[in-house]
Design a protein around this motif. Structure first.
Motif, PDB file in Angstrom:
ATOM      1  N   THR A   1       9.938  13.528  37.950  1.00 22.39           N
ATOM      2  CA  THR A   1       8.478  13.462  38.060  1.00 22.39           C
ATOM      3  C   THR A   1       7.995  13.575  39.508  1.00 22.39           C
ATOM      4  O   THR A   1       6.823  13.856  39.732  1.00 22.39           O
ATOM      5  N   SER A   2       8.879  13.391  40.484  1.00 22.05           N
ATOM      6  CA  SER A   2       8.443  13.521  41.876  1.00 22.05           C
ATOM      7  C   SER A   2       8.400  14.989  42.309  1.00 22.05           C
ATOM      8  O   SER A   2       7.551  15.367  43.106  1.00 22.05           O
ATOM      9  N   THR A   3       9.312  15.817  41.769  1.00 18.48           N
ATOM     10  CA  THR A   3       9.297  17.247  42.110  1.00 18.48           C
ATOM     11  C   THR A   3       8.636  18.087  41.023  1.00 18.48           C
ATOM     12  O   THR A   3       8.537  19.311  41.171  1.00 18.48           O
ATOM     13  N   HIS A   4       8.230  17.438  39.938  1.00 22.61           N
ATOM     14  CA  HIS A   4       7.581  18.118  38.811  1.00 22.61           C
ATOM     15  C   HIS A   4       8.442  19.237  38.249  1.00 22.61           C
ATOM     16  O   HIS A   4       7.981  20.357  38.030  1.00 22.61           O
ATOM     17  N   THR A   5       9.732  18.893  38.019  1.00 23.79           N
ATOM     18  CA  THR A   5      10.661  19.844  37.425  1.00 23.79           C
ATOM     19  C   THR A   5      11.302  19.239  36.183  1.00 23.79           C
ATOM     20  O   THR A   5      11.435  18.030  36.056  1.00 23.79           O
TER      21      THR A   5
END
Length: 191
Positions: A40-44
């Motif tokens: 969720t921090s890199t939205h991958t």
């Protein structure tokens, strides 16, 4: 007396669940080594096989108010943790929906320990799990969490904002590609 009865009920449900797991056919289990990792921090969203990355989807949207270990209904946050795909809805308003077994036992136990749910709610989630059913979707912890497309939604909004009520969203095209890897039982790690 209530605590003792609840404990006995808990043990009975647990035994039923353990015995029931041995009769689940292998075709229902996702044991081909494929699992999903959502960062969720890199939205991958990465499709993994063991420790090897098979494919990566970028620009994944999450809940409009971020993530949490302590999700509650209507907080518009994405729950963190390890879940399993419990069902697939091919005709969702969000194009396709891979439903997660949220709330799972870890989430429910944490909520019980924090007095965010009642013992009765905890037992209903435990019972569903032990019977191989979808956990109740109408608890104070929320429900209907999954991975889905944007349906007829705006691609620009999807690319610019976290817009979901707690789900993981990809474009419809990405969901089509992801669908080749997904089946009920597959592990989804949201971190």
């Amino acid at each position: 007396m209530i605590k003792q009865n609840s404990f006995i009920l808990y043990l009975v449900i647990l035994l039923i669940g353990l015995l029931g797991l041995s009769v689940i056919p292998n075709s229902v289990r996702a044991d081909n080594g494929i699992w999903i990792d959502v960062d969720t921090s890199t939205h991958t969203l990465s499709v993994m096989q063991g420790n090897a990355i098979q494919t990566v989807f970028k620009n994944v949207a999450i809940g409009r108010y971020g993530t949490t270990w302590s999700k509650m209904t209507k907080d518009d946050k994405t729950p963190l943790g390890r879940f399993r795909v419990g069902w697939i809805n091919e005709k969702s308003r969000y194009y396709r929906f891979f439903g997660l077994n949220y709330p799972n036992l870890d989430t429910a136990k944490r909520a019980l320990d924090e007095n965010r749910i009642t013992e009765e709610t905890w037992l209903s989630i435990l019972e569903a799990k032990s019977m191989g059913k979808t956990p109740p979707q109408n608890t104070p912890l929320g429900g209907h969490i999954g991975i889905h497309g944007i349906g007829r939604g705006d691609q620009e909004i999807h690319h610019e904002y976290n817009w979901t009520n707690g789900c993981i969203a990809l474009t419809n095209e990405q969901i089509d590609q992801l669908g080749k890897w997904i089946k009920p039982g597959i592990l989804v790690n949201i971190r």
